[in-house]
Scaffold this active site. Structure first.
Site, short mmCIF file in Angstrom:
data_model
loop_
_atom_site.label_atom_id
_atom_site.label_comp_id
_atom_site.label_asym_id
_atom_site.label_seq_id
_atom_site.Cartn_x
_atom_site.Cartn_y
_atom_site.Cartn_z
N ASP A 32 -8.70 -4.85 -20.53
CA ASP A 32 -7.82 -4.08 -19.66
C ASP A 32 -6.38 -4.33 -20.09
O ASP A 32 -6.09 -5.33 -20.75
CB ASP A 32 -8.01 -4.49 -18.19
CG ASP A 32 -7.75 -3.33 -17.23
OD1 ASP A 32 -6.59 -2.91 -17.11
OD2 ASP A 32 -8.72 -2.83 -16.62
N ASP A 51 -5.23 -3.05 -25.01
CA ASP A 51 -5.01 -1.63 -24.84
C ASP A 51 -6.17 -0.88 -25.50
O ASP A 51 -6.61 -1.25 -26.59
CB ASP A 51 -3.68 -1.22 -25.48
CG ASP A 51 -3.27 0.19 -25.16
OD1 ASP A 51 -4.03 1.12 -25.49
OD2 ASP A 51 -2.19 0.37 -24.59
N ASN A 74 -15.05 3.08 -20.93
CA ASN A 74 -14.64 3.55 -19.62
C ASN A 74 -13.14 3.80 -19.50
O ASN A 74 -12.68 4.41 -18.53
CB ASN A 74 -15.07 2.50 -18.57
CG ASN A 74 -14.55 2.79 -17.19
OD1 ASN A 74 -14.97 3.76 -16.56
ND2 ASN A 74 -13.63 1.96 -16.71
N TYR A 140 -6.32 15.99 -19.47
CA TYR A 140 -7.45 15.18 -18.99
C TYR A 140 -8.77 15.91 -19.20
O TYR A 140 -9.74 15.36 -19.73
CB TYR A 140 -7.23 14.86 -17.52
CG TYR A 140 -8.29 14.00 -16.89
CD1 TYR A 140 -8.28 12.61 -17.05
CD2 TYR A 140 -9.30 14.55 -16.11
CE1 TYR A 140 -9.25 11.81 -16.47
CE2 TYR A 140 -10.28 13.77 -15.52
CZ TYR A 140 -10.24 12.40 -15.69
OH TYR A 140 -11.21 11.61 -15.10
N LYS A 144 -11.92 14.84 -21.64
CA LYS A 144 -13.23 14.54 -21.06
C LYS A 144 -14.32 15.47 -21.61
O LYS A 144 -15.47 15.06 -21.75
CB LYS A 144 -13.16 14.61 -19.54
CG LYS A 144 -12.30 13.52 -18.91
CD LYS A 144 -12.79 12.11 -19.26
CE LYS A 144 -12.04 11.04 -18.50
NZ LYS A 144 -12.55 9.68 -18.80
#
Length: 248
Positions: A32, A51, A74, A140, A144
């Site tokens: 993270d 990162d 994720n 986004y 995706k």
């Protein structure tokens, strides 16, 4: 016991995944960028600052973790809320980089050892935005959608080596990230936060947001022997999105 690595695993969906895998007795590592969240990880979950698009650091962390049984790619950010013609190129690139390139890099460096071992599971976090598209969320949504193409390619390439790949498509998930989306959309549309929330909920047949734990349980299933012949699949955990354009 499996060895599991979850990118962006210190909060939100990633943390729910980490807890779910740890609860079944797995060795769980997370990466993270949030140092504070990493410090607060539950006992038994190992965190490393990284990162999603820092390839040298990611390679370093994966070397420390060792051969993986499960990768949950994720990492992601919401990106800008604006019509296509109003999206700044730098904001576009930043969003696509974290969401798509982050997933690519994680898979790139996990697949080799998995193929050698003759087994493994890669779980990508996509979105219902990767199935339908969403207004005012072009970067986004594009990223995706691309994750689904990446996942299906990984499934084809790695399947002969016993490695599976699938993508989970969360819908609107309760939590801080979605609250940010609600606030930005409310401002852009001249609506209240609650009106936007109700619009998202009304766009599902179950009339509800989902919880991060719902996503986590699907990830655990897809990584388990119970899903040994499930690969190349796009699985929505979204209360059945009927209307991808959240309106009141």
């Amino acid at each position: 016991m499996s060895r599991v690595l979850i990118t962006a695993g210190a909060s939100g969906i990633g943390l729910a995944m980490a807890r779910a895998f740890a609860d079944r007795g797995d060795e769980v590592w997370v990466t993270d960028v949030d140092a504070v969240a990493l410090e607060a990880l539950p006992e038994g979950i190992t965190g490393r600052h990284c990162d999603a698009v820092d390839e040298p650091r990611l390679v370093e962390v994966m070397g420390e973790v060792g051969a993986l049984d499960v990768l949950c790619a994720n990492a992601g950010i919401a990106g800008p809320t604006a019509k296509v013609e109003d999206v700044d190129l730098a904001d576009w690139r930043g969003c696509v980089s974290v969401n798509l390139e982050g997933a690519f890099l994680a898979a790139k460096h996990a697949l080799g050892p998995m193929k050698v071992a003759g087994q493994g599971a890669v779980v990508f976090t996509s979105s219902t935005a990767g199935q339908f598209g969403y207004p005012n969320r072009a970067p986004y949504s594009a990223a995706k959608w691309a994750i689904i193409g990446l996942m299906k390619t990984v499934a084809m390439e790695a399947g002969p080596f016993g490695v599976r790949a699938n993508a989970i498509c969360p819908g609107a998930v309760e939590g801080p990230r979605m609250e940010g989306v609600l606030a930005r959309e409310a401002a852009a549309k001249g609506m209240t936060r609650d009106q936007v929330y109700d619009g998202y909920a009304a766009g599902t047949s179950m009339r509800s947001f989902v919880e991060a734990e719902d996503i986590a349980q699907m990830a655990v299933f897809l990584a388990s022997d119970a899903a040994r012949m499930v690969s190349g699949q796009v699985i929505a955990v979204d209360g059945h999105t009927e209307n991808p354009d959240p309106k009141v």
